[in-house]
Design a protein around this motif. Sequence first.
Motif, mmCIF file in Angstrom:
data_model
loop_
_atom_site.group_PDB
_atom_site.id
_atom_site.type_symbol
_atom_site.label_atom_id
_atom_site.label_comp_id
_atom_site.label_asym_id
_atom_site.label_seq_id
_atom_site.Cartn_x
_atom_site.Cartn_y
_atom_site.Cartn_z
ATOM 1 N N ILE A 28 0.794 -1.211 0.000
ATOM 2 C CA ILE A 28 0.000 0.000 0.000
ATOM 3 C C ILE A 28 0.837 1.276 0.000
ATOM 4 C CG2 ILE A 28 -1.758 1.288 1.277
ATOM 5 C CD1 ILE A 28 -2.754 -1.312 -0.088
ATOM 6 N N TYR A 29 1.788 1.369 0.859
ATOM 7 C CA TYR A 29 2.540 2.606 0.987
ATOM 8 C C TYR A 29 3.946 2.526 0.404
ATOM 9 C CZ TYR A 29 -1.308 3.474 4.099
ATOM 10 O OH TYR A 29 -2.562 3.606 4.618
ATOM 11 N N MET A 30 4.363 1.363 -0.093
ATOM 12 C CA MET A 30 5.695 1.145 -0.630
ATOM 13 C C MET A 30 6.773 1.296 0.447
ATOM 14 S SD MET A 30 4.926 0.130 -3.548
ATOM 15 C CE MET A 30 6.550 -0.094 -4.208
ATOM 16 N N LEU A 31 6.368 1.389 1.683
ATOM 17 C CA LEU A 31 7.306 1.426 2.794
ATOM 18 C C LEU A 31 7.726 0.012 3.153
ATOM 19 C CD1 LEU A 31 5.499 3.964 5.159
ATOM 20 C CD2 LEU A 31 7.615 4.361 3.895
ATOM 21 N N PHE A 52 4.879 8.088 4.403
ATOM 22 C CA PHE A 52 4.619 8.011 5.839
ATOM 23 C C PHE A 52 3.284 8.671 6.195
ATOM 24 C CE2 PHE A 52 6.064 9.573 10.243
ATOM 25 C CZ PHE A 52 5.732 8.377 10.863
ATOM 26 N N LEU A 53 2.917 9.748 5.531
ATOM 27 C CA LEU A 53 1.689 10.485 5.843
ATOM 28 C C LEU A 53 0.436 9.618 5.814
ATOM 29 C CD1 LEU A 53 -0.049 12.966 6.433
ATOM 30 C CD2 LEU A 53 0.158 13.571 4.000
ATOM 31 N N PRO A 54 0.152 8.885 4.729
ATOM 32 C CA PRO A 54 -1.080 8.087 4.745
ATOM 33 C C PRO A 54 -1.058 6.990 5.813
ATOM 34 C CG PRO A 54 0.113 7.759 2.680
ATOM 35 C CD PRO A 54 0.834 8.816 3.436
ATOM 36 N N LEU A 55 0.131 6.496 6.133
ATOM 37 C CA LEU A 55 0.250 5.479 7.177
ATOM 38 C C LEU A 55 -0.109 6.081 8.537
ATOM 39 C CD1 LEU A 55 1.164 2.522 7.763
ATOM 40 C CD2 LEU A 55 3.420 3.501 8.276
ATOM 41 N N THR A 87 3.085 19.716 6.436
ATOM 42 C CA THR A 87 2.020 20.510 7.055
ATOM 43 C C THR A 87 0.875 19.628 7.528
ATOM 44 O OG1 THR A 87 2.616 22.434 5.730
ATOM 45 C CG2 THR A 87 0.382 22.391 6.639
ATOM 46 N N GLU A 88 0.560 18.579 6.794
ATOM 47 C CA GLU A 88 -0.506 17.669 7.214
ATOM 48 C C GLU A 88 -0.001 16.621 8.203
ATOM 49 O OE1 GLU A 88 -3.864 14.607 5.407
ATOM 50 O OE2 GLU A 88 -2.710 15.846 4.002
ATOM 51 N N LEU A 89 1.242 16.213 8.054
ATOM 52 C CA LEU A 89 1.792 15.130 8.870
ATOM 53 C C LEU A 89 2.040 15.542 10.323
ATOM 54 C CD1 LEU A 89 4.555 12.761 7.530
ATOM 55 C CD2 LEU A 89 4.206 13.166 9.938
#
Length: 185
Positions: free
Chosen positions: A12-15, A96-99, A135-137
């Motif tokens: 999902i996040y490629m992390l 990282f943000l969506p996670l 800013t969102e994270l």
Amino acid sequence: MSRQESISKQNIYMLHYLYTYSETIVDGDGIRFSIYLSGCKHRCKGCHNPESWNPQAGHPLTREKIEEMIASINANPLLDGITFSGGDPFYSPEEFLPLIREFRERTQQNIWCYTGYHFDRDLLRWMEEGDPVITELLPLLDVIVDGEFIEERKNLRLAFRGSENQRILDVQLSLKEKCGKLLAV
């Protein structure tokens, strides 16, 4: 389905992550679920996790693994929060943000994050320069332990950090005051 669509659905996040600890008391205040992400640009001398520098190290962070982590967190009434470490979770803030957003929304847990970046000099400056991801994270985090590990300033008596230059910051207060504000621990 294209190769990119296939990869996106699987990871999902490629992390990547190295490992998780379902209950630990060394990665922040209280009992925490810790997730060690792969990828770090700092390459600190004396790093306790040099295998984390490679962003492809460890295991792909798949949807199945994320669901497993969230289920484990939500099933444990003893947890005081979640900690993201690594590597450096800010290695790839776009991933990282969506996670972070998902863990915040689905667990309602307190979130600590370790980063080699300096809050005022790097993260806050990027936010003030209008970086939409930072800013969102940042407002999704409760505590940041900032600063690179400096081997010459290593101190084993410090709570939740490895060297004396690193700070434990209250993110919400730091954002309000527009400078790093220490958290009393």
